[in-house]
Design a protein around this motif. Structure first.
Motif, PDB file in Angstrom:
ATOM      1  N   ASN A 292       0.852  -1.185   0.000  1.00  0.00           N
ATOM      2  CA  ASN A 292       0.000   0.000   0.000  1.00  0.00           C
ATOM      3  C   ASN A 292       0.890   1.238   0.000  1.00  0.00           C
ATOM      4  O   ASN A 292       1.758   1.386   0.874  1.00  0.00           O
ATOM      5  CB  ASN A 292      -0.921   0.047   1.212  1.00  0.00           C
ATOM      6  N   THR A 293       0.669   2.095  -0.961  1.00  0.00           N
ATOM      7  CA  THR A 293       1.458   3.320  -1.085  1.00  0.00           C
ATOM      8  C   THR A 293       0.557   4.510  -0.796  1.00  0.00           C
ATOM      9  O   THR A 293      -0.507   4.664  -1.407  1.00  0.00           O
ATOM     10  CB  THR A 293       2.050   3.453  -2.495  1.00  0.00           C
ATOM     11  N   ALA A 294       0.981   5.328   0.172  1.00  0.00           N
ATOM     12  CA  ALA A 294       0.209   6.518   0.513  1.00  0.00           C
ATOM     13  C   ALA A 294       0.363   7.556  -0.594  1.00  0.00           C
ATOM     14  O   ALA A 294       1.472   7.840  -1.043  1.00  0.00           O
ATOM     15  CB  ALA A 294       0.673   7.095   1.843  1.00  0.00           C
ATOM     16  N   ASN A 295      -0.781   8.125  -1.026  1.00  0.00           N
ATOM     17  CA  ASN A 295      -0.742   9.170  -2.040  1.00  0.00           C
ATOM     18  C   ASN A 295      -0.190  10.460  -1.441  1.00  0.00           C
ATOM     19  O   ASN A 295      -0.580  10.858  -0.329  1.00  0.00           O
ATOM     20  CB  ASN A 295      -2.134   9.432  -2.606  1.00  0.00           C
ATOM     21  N   SER A 296       0.687  11.112  -2.146  1.00  0.00           N
ATOM     22  CA  SER A 296       1.285  12.352  -1.654  1.00  0.00           C
ATOM     23  C   SER A 296       0.243  13.456  -1.574  1.00  0.00           C
ATOM     24  O   SER A 296      -0.757  13.457  -2.301  1.00  0.00           O
ATOM     25  CB  SER A 296       2.427  12.785  -2.579  1.00  0.00           C
ATOM     26  N   GLY A 297       0.488  14.431  -0.680  1.00  0.00           N
ATOM     27  CA  GLY A 297      -0.378  15.593  -0.576  1.00  0.00           C
ATOM     28  C   GLY A 297       0.124  16.725  -1.444  1.00  0.00           C
ATOM     29  O   GLY A 297       1.211  16.658  -2.024  1.00  0.00           O
ATOM     30  N   GLN A 298      -0.704  17.785  -1.526  1.00  0.00           N
ATOM     31  CA  GLN A 298      -0.286  18.953  -2.290  1.00  0.00           C
ATOM     32  C   GLN A 298      -0.942  20.201  -1.730  1.00  0.00           C
ATOM     33  O   GLN A 298      -1.970  20.129  -1.038  1.00  0.00           O
ATOM     34  CB  GLN A 298      -0.641  18.808  -3.771  1.00  0.00           C
ATOM     35  N   ILE A 299      -0.334  21.371  -2.002  1.00  0.00           N
ATOM     36  CA  ILE A 299      -0.877  22.673  -1.626  1.00  0.00           C
ATOM     37  C   ILE A 299      -1.006  23.506  -2.893  1.00  0.00           C
ATOM     38  O   ILE A 299      -0.028  23.678  -3.635  1.00  0.00           O
ATOM     39  CB  ILE A 299       0.023  23.404  -0.613  1.00  0.00           C
ATOM     40  N   GLU A 300      -2.217  24.017  -3.126  1.00  0.00           N
ATOM     41  CA  GLU A 300      -2.432  24.931  -4.236  1.00  0.00           C
ATOM     42  C   GLU A 300      -2.613  26.332  -3.662  1.00  0.00           C
ATOM     43  O   GLU A 300      -3.554  26.589  -2.897  1.00  0.00           O
ATOM     44  CB  GLU A 300      -3.661  24.525  -5.039  1.00  0.00           C
ATOM     45  N   LEU A 301      -1.704  27.229  -3.984  1.00  0.00           N
ATOM     46  CA  LEU A 301      -1.678  28.581  -3.431  1.00  0.00           C
ATOM     47  C   LEU A 301      -2.086  29.568  -4.510  1.00  0.00           C
ATOM     48  O   LEU A 301      -1.518  29.575  -5.610  1.00  0.00           O
ATOM     49  CB  LEU A 301      -0.267  28.910  -2.915  1.00  0.00           C
ATOM     50  N   THR A 302      -3.092  30.399  -4.164  1.00  0.00           N
ATOM     51  CA  THR A 302      -3.568  31.423  -5.092  1.00  0.00           C
ATOM     52  C   THR A 302      -3.475  32.779  -4.417  1.00  0.00           C
ATOM     53  O   THR A 302      -3.930  32.943  -3.277  1.00  0.00           O
ATOM     54  CB  THR A 302      -5.021  31.148  -5.510  1.00  0.00           C
TER      55      THR A 302
END
Length: 672
Positions: free
Chosen positions: A158-168
């Motif tokens: 099981n591989t954890a999906n990476s997170g992300q930050i979208e900055l506007t």
């Protein structure tokens, strides 16, 4: 013996021969047969149990990220399923299942680890080679034990999906032609272990930061230049779609997506509006709209809503040099008073309710007080009664408006429509109007209320005034009640034909009619008593009715309730009962006992029958009596022993006093 098989038992039989057989159980059997002897032996073998080992690998998580999962096997001979595997960081753990039996197909499953994870296909090795899923169309991994004492080893990642930050980034209070650029720092770890810089600009106002490691903590901070204020709002959307508002720091979960909007404003002005209300209930919910117009002449208008949950609001981003006007949209039923103070950047203050030409750093505070207009409630009473019938009705309001009487009473005679009124009703209070019990002579109907709102629009209906009416500012409430006088029931009893049955036996019948002049269904019951004269013995009784229920135990003497409990008579209805009695007239009976004249000391006379009608409004009674014939008199026999008495002729009846009908009627009513 085969490897992975156990000899469970051996059982032998020798038939009729005398040669003995030594049973040896799982070790075998020994014997010396006689010549020609038949020996039959049965061997039972058990296959050794097999086992299953499932190893779970976890990847792409922080070193201190704790995880767990559940592995199931179906069917589960050992009862261990599901088995939990767990660990911390990138690691693995193994679930073991034992007691797997030969020739059984098993289904292996991982319980869904949740959103945000990517799971590899389950890969199993059996008997030294990779074993394919025996039924890919069925959920889970299918495998059958084909060798005793064998082992299945499976692996799953099981591989954890990476997170992300979208900055506007957006800016306000700045000329549209101006260029701008802002720096942000993304810090990793708690405490911080590393920092990366991110730049957003007019040319590139948005950026996406990817590959955030699940289990790691991140902080996003803006480097705010002088002359600017910054406001950042972030929404964390989990892998399952749920959202939370948080500007960090964030401990990333598998598949997290964070959306941040940063707004920078250059030296804005601001306007704070504070709202309060008076002359209302504490729990009244309220809301008011304001219009903030920009420009002179007006170029744009924004709406501001204040309510009980948010009684104050600050409008920011007022552009220096622009002119603003604040106006309240005052709803019907309210009055408004507004007072504003302008505080300049240097701290000086002036009183002004606008319009304002904003200077850099201006702060305007406005206090707005709204006063609610009280409501009023009117009760319209409709009385349906006889023209000579007097009446009195009382109504009570709860709670009582300030300065008002809780109860108001109206009186009059005959049909009428009357009104009463309460004023000074406090908005936000629920008022109940109830009518005092008018007594059993009246049927009272709460017809509900109509609420006519001060703000206009459609009126609303309340089914019952007693349910309560919530008052809004300036509301007019009209409630209706109707009272209708109930009518009476009457009973009429008559005696029918008296028939001589032969010898001393006679038969007499009575008719009882109950009539209603009421406009409502009226409940009632009847008691009927036989009061025959001395020497007249009741032999049998019966009652019939096609309209109502009959008490089968009625006999007119020891059981006098004629009806089977309460009966209900329809408006203006009619119920009819027929009573039949067979009796014996003694030869020694006296004329005075048979003459329907109740003398002093007598408890009955003739064929007297008394009926009493009891209903909600009162009691009505009626009697009927027929003179009993002397047992000495003999009528000529015809084909039947039951000959109608009227057959002997009217002259004979008059001459012999044979039939005397007496009807007495009395009524008792409750007071109106």
């Amino acid at each position: 013996m085969l490897i992975r098989w156990d000899l469970d038992s051996v059982t032998c039989t020798t038939g009729v021969a005398t040669t003995s057989v030594q049973q040896a159980g799982a070790e075998g059997v020994s014997f010396t047969p006689d010549a020609g002897q038949t020996i039959t032996c049965t061997f039972v073998n058990d296959a050794d149990e097999s086992q299953l080992m499932v190893t779970k690998h976890v990847a792409n998580v922080a070193a201190d990220y704790a995880w767990s999962a559940q592995i199931t096997v179906t069917p589960d001979p050992s009862g261990a399923s599901p088995v939990t595997v767990s660990g911390t960081g990138p690691a693995d753990d193994t679930a073991t299942f034992t007691d797997l039996v030969l020739n059984q197909q098993y289904t292996i499953n991982e319980i869904d680890p949740g959103d945000g994870w990517s799971a590899s296909e389950l890969e199993c090795t059996y008997l030294g080679s990779v074993h394919a899923d025996e039924d890919p169309n069925v959920d889970g991994y299918q495998i059958t034990i084909t060798e005793p004492g064998s082992a299945i080893t499976c692996e799953l990642t099981n591989t954890a999906n990476s997170g992300q930050i979208e900055l506007t980034k957006s800016v306000a209070g700045l000329s549209p032609a101006a260029d701008w650029s802002f720096d942000f720092e993304l810090a990793t770890g708690d405490p911080v272990m590393s920092t990366d810089s991110v730049t957003v600009s007019k040319a590139q106002p948005a950026t996406v930061l990817t590959d955030l490691l699940p289990g790691e903590t991140y902080h996003l901070n803006e480097v705010v230049p002088a002359g600017w204020s910054s406001d950042i709002a972030c929404t964390v959307t989990s892998a399952d779609g749920t959202t939370t508002m948080s500007s960090g720091p964030w401990t990333i979960q598998p598949g997290d997506s964070i959306t941040c909007e940063a707004v920078n404003t250059a030296d804005p002005g601001e306007l704070t509006i504070s709202k309060s209300v008076v002359d209302v209930a504490d729990d009244l919910d309220w809301s008011f709209e304001f219009e903030l117009a920009a420009g002179d002449p007006v170029m744009s208008t924004d709406s501001v809503t204040l309510d009980k949950a948010q009684p104050a609001q600050t409008v920011t981003d007022l552009l220096p040099g622009e002119t603003y006007t604040l106006a309240e949209v005052v709803p019907a039923g309210w009055s408004s008073d507004i007072a504003c103070t302008v505080t300049s950047a240097d701290g000086t203050t002036t009183m002004s309710s606008g319009p304002w030409t904003i200077q850099p750093g201006d702060s305007i505070d406005c206090d707005v007080i709204n006063t609610a207009k009280s409501g009023e409630l009117m009760v319209a009473k409709q009385i349906d009664a006889r023209s000579d019938q007097s009446w009195e009705f009382s109504f009570t309001i709860d709670p009582v408006p300030a300065g008002a009487d809780a109860t108001q009473t109206i009186t009059g005679v005959g049909p009428s429509t009357e009104t009463i009124q309460w004023t000074g009703l406090t908005p936000g209070v629920s008022y109940r109007v109830t009518e005092a019990d008018p007594g059993p002579r009246w049927v009272s109907t709460d017809q509900g209320c109509m609420v006519i709102p001060a703000r206009g629009g459609a009126s609303s209906l309340i089914a019952h005034a007693g349910d309560g009416v919530n008052v809004a500012p300036g509301d007019h409430i009209a409630c209706g009640f109707a009272n209708t006088a109930r009518g009476d029931l009457s009973i009429d009893k008559s005696i029918g034909e008296i028939i001589r049955l032969g010898g001393s036996r006679i038969k007499v019948s009575y008719t009882i009619v109950v009539t209603s002049d009421s406009a409502f269904v009226e409940p009632y019951h009847i008691d009927d008593v036989l009061r025959f004269g001395q020497g007249i013995t009741v032999l049998s009784t019966s009652v019939t009715s096609g309209d109502a229920g009959i008490n089968p135990a009625w006999n007119g003497m020891t059981s006098t309730e004629l009806t089977n409990g309460q009966q209900n008579l329809a408006p203006s209805g009619r119920h009819t009962y027929t009573v039949s009695v067979e009796a014996s007239v003694s030869a020694t009976s006296r004329d005075e006992s048979r003459d329907c004249v109740l003398a002093v000391g007598e408890t009955g006379t003739g064929l007297a029958n008394s009926a009493q009608l009891t209903y909600d409004n009162g009691v009505d009674e009626d009697d009927a009596c027929g003179a009993a014939p002397s047992s000495a008199r003999r009528l000529p026999r015809t084909g039947s022993e039951a000959a109608p008495l009227m057959g002997i002729g009217f002259a004979a009846i008059i001459a012999g006093g044979f039939l005397l009908l007496i009807s007495r009627r009395r009524r008792r009513e409750s007071d109106c």
